[in-house]
Write a protein that holds these residues in place. Structure first.
Motif, mmCIF file in Angstrom:
data_model
loop_
_atom_site.group_PDB
_atom_site.id
_atom_site.type_symbol
_atom_site.label_atom_id
_atom_site.label_comp_id
_atom_site.label_asym_id
_atom_site.label_seq_id
_atom_site.Cartn_x
_atom_site.Cartn_y
_atom_site.Cartn_z
ATOM 1 N N GLY A 53 3.473 5.656 -0.724
ATOM 2 C CA GLY A 53 2.989 6.591 0.295
ATOM 3 C C GLY A 53 2.337 5.936 1.495
ATOM 4 N N VAL A 54 2.590 4.626 1.690
ATOM 5 C CA VAL A 54 1.914 3.938 2.797
ATOM 6 C C VAL A 54 2.470 4.401 4.148
ATOM 7 C CG1 VAL A 54 1.345 1.941 1.389
ATOM 8 C CG2 VAL A 54 3.489 1.934 2.677
ATOM 9 N N ASP A 55 1.644 4.279 5.181
ATOM 10 C CA ASP A 55 2.050 4.704 6.522
ATOM 11 C C ASP A 55 2.783 3.602 7.268
ATOM 12 O OD1 ASP A 55 0.628 7.309 6.573
ATOM 13 O OD2 ASP A 55 -1.104 6.004 6.277
ATOM 14 N N ALA A 56 2.481 2.359 6.925
ATOM 15 C CA ALA A 56 3.088 1.237 7.657
ATOM 16 C C ALA A 56 3.134 0.023 6.756
ATOM 17 C CB ALA A 56 2.251 0.924 8.905
ATOM 18 N N VAL A 57 4.034 -0.899 7.101
ATOM 19 C CA VAL A 57 3.974 -2.221 6.475
ATOM 20 C C VAL A 57 3.678 -3.247 7.563
ATOM 21 C CG1 VAL A 57 5.544 -1.761 4.548
ATOM 22 C CG2 VAL A 57 6.469 -2.656 6.672
#
Ligand code: NOJ
Length: 554
Positions: A53-57
């Motif tokens: 569920g991360v917003d960015a890498v």
């Protein structure tokens, strides 16, 4: 767009409260079976990132490099290391991440190139006083035959910050400055070519759809090399840096001109590209890099350096929230990255343990309490994810990974190990390739043995095993990142009363986060339980644990 999947909205403020997941590409997933992680490997694991569920890498360097410093020695800023893939693989990865609602931040390494970069090769070949040499920091040595370095400045990795070259005519000649390894010559940021080239690099990646940049060693680009050189220069000890920009190498005031001009480039794009400074300088100075006119955000490593102590955590949180309110930035929170001993391990060692000395014992002395470390790590991440601001996670922490402290000396890759005469093992123990499966030659990392050996206990913490286990750390991360969305705005917190070993605060909307840093159970405030880092019995929160609750209305 993935059918039914999340989409990327053009919200220019997305970074303010993002969960950003750091990928160290060589150790994430290996698609071509050569033992080294690569871009197609990441592509094959985008599902893991989506489920998390991360917003960015944030991708650590994947550029061509001889790996003298894990890829932070860049041969060509606008290409992909052939062992990791191609530019087409990068494009495919960016598209897949975007299609899954995940933004992309890439690493920009502007303080130094590698010694294999075309500019540095040209500088050596062209000889002294040439325009090519002017892009770096070359000086004549001291002593009758120039046999001594220009001064006694040390490098971050141990030994001198100067190395001597062999001139084109075969004799030993000038010296060049490198704040890190000799394979990382420092650029001369007083040279217009350097400015122009980095703006090209920013546009190159921004044009390919990259959403932001992590700026390596952002505080060191400008240097004062006027003579007489200043002696007794400390490097790498943040507490000893002056607060007035007077250090000859670190955090000079004129470095900010660079970031003001980059901001103009970021703002050419819609939404504007974002940036985060790696500026290891004291908190008030760090804020200068994070203003809206410059990079927008700066890493805050204060919690990463803090012991497990409620009072310490509270004062760090307080200070950073107030600094970011003053600059218009948002705070960043992080517990681990590719440069430090993993936090599950730090929290499982007695307070004050010298981590370098502990690594030299291969993790034997003092003994590590793995269970306690993991329990605190789980409590800590819930605390972090409840704070206003953005959280940077490091690959593997979602599995509760501990440091691999017993890597044999012969496999170590970190220049710290080599340059510091074996007095520090360095950072390889947090860079061991991830375990995806409970067994197999590299626990699902790839088809062959990985470039750093994995310990046998990696099988028991692999992604596959944790996926279906409700009590696993992976499931805790997923649930926390999902539930956190309700917490996002406004970026405010109010402290709740509690004794010295408790950190409790409320976010707008009645969300409460309570962390018990002590050992005795404490009573939880009334409210509906949303999530906790341990199983709770009744209304009590045991030691080394965090709970999230929401006040019941009416
Ligand atoms: C900071 C990076 O995080 C680290 O890994 C690297 O060694 C130095 N900068 C030099 O680029």
């Amino acid at each position: 767009m993935t059918a039914g999947g999340p989409s990327i909205q053009d919200d220019p403020q997305w970074w303010r409260q993002a969960v950003v997941y750091q990928i160290y590409p060589r150790s994430f997933a290996d698609a071509n079976g050569d033992g080294v992680g690569d871009l197609p490997g990441i592509l094959a694991r985008v599902g893991h990132l989506r489920e998390l569920g991360v917003d960015a890498v944030w991708l650590s360097p994947f550029y061509p490099s001889a790996l003298a410093d894990g890829g932070y020695d860049v041969d060509d800023y606008r290409d992909v290391d052939p062992r990791l893939g191609t530019l087409a693989d990068a494009d495919a990865l960016f598209s897949a991440l975007h299609a899954n609602g995940i933004r992309v931040i890439v690493d920009l390494v502007p303080n130094h190139t590698s010694n294999r970069h075309a500019w540095f090769r040209a500088a050596i070949a062209a000889g002294r006083d040439s325009p090519e040499r002017a892009r770096y920091i070359f000086r004549d040595g001291r002593g009758a035959a120039g046999e001594l370095p220009p001064n006694d400045w040390p490098s971050h990795f141990g030994a001198s910050a100067w190395s001597r070259i062999v001139e084109p005519d075969g004799v030993l000649g000038q010296w060049y400055l490198h704040l890190f390894a000799p394979e990382q010559p420092d650029l001369n940021w007083d040279h217009p070519d350097v400015h122009a080239d980095f703006e090209n690099t920013i546009r190159f990646w921004a044009d390919r759809g990259v959403d932001g940049f992590r700026v390596d060693v952002a505080h060191a680009l400008k240097k004062d090399l006027s003579e007489p050189y200043r002696d007794e220069v400390t490097i790498g000890v943040m507490d000893e840096y002056p607060l007035d920009g007077s250090h000859p190498l670190i955090d000079r005031d004129d470095v900010h001109e660079i970031y003001r001009s980059w901001r103009k480039v970021f703002d050419e794009y819609s939404p504007p590209r974002v940036a985060v400074a790696e500026a290891t300088v004291p908190a008030p100075r760090r804020a200068l890099y994070a203003t809206e006119e410059e990079l927008g955000q700066a890493f805050n490593f204060d919690l990463l350096e803090a012991p497990w102590d409620a009072r310490r955590f509270r004062s760090i949180i307080q200070e950073n929230l107030s600094i970011s309110a003053d600059t218009g930035s948002s705070s960043t929170w992080t517990l681990s990255n590719h440069d430090v001993v993993r936090h599950a391990t730090r929290y499982g060692l007695p307070r004050g343990t010298d981590l370098d000395a502990w690594l030299l014992t291969d993790g034997a002395t003092p003994p590590l309490d793995r269970e306690r470390g993991l329990r605190r790590a789980r409590a800590a991440v819930l605390l972090l994810l409840a704070l206003p601001g953005s959280t940077y996670l490091y690959q593997g922490e979602e599995l509760g990974l501990h440091e691999v402290a017993d890597l044999p000396r012969e496999v170590l890759q970190d220049p710290i190990w080599k340059r510091d005469g074996g007095s520090r093992k360095g950072r390889d123990g947090c860079r061991v390739p991830l375990p995806w499966a409970p067994d197999g030659p590299s626990f699902g990392f790839g088809a062959k043995a990985p470039h750093l050996p994995q310990p046998s206990w990696f099988g028991s913490v692999a992604v596959e095993g944790q996926r279906g286990d409700a009590s696993s750390t992976l499931q805790l991360y997923r649930a926390a990142i999902r539930e956190r969305r309700a917490l996002l705005a406004p970026e405010r917190l109010d402290w709740l009363p509690g004794d010295d070993s408790v950190l409790a605060f409320e976010r707008p909307g009645g969300w409460m986060s309570v962390t018990n840093f002590g050992q005795e159970p404490i009573a939880l405030p009334p409210g509906r339980l949303v999530l906790s880092s341990v199983d709770l019995e009744g209304e009590l929160l045991p030691g080394d644990a965090t709970a999230w609750l929401v006040r019941e209305q009416g």
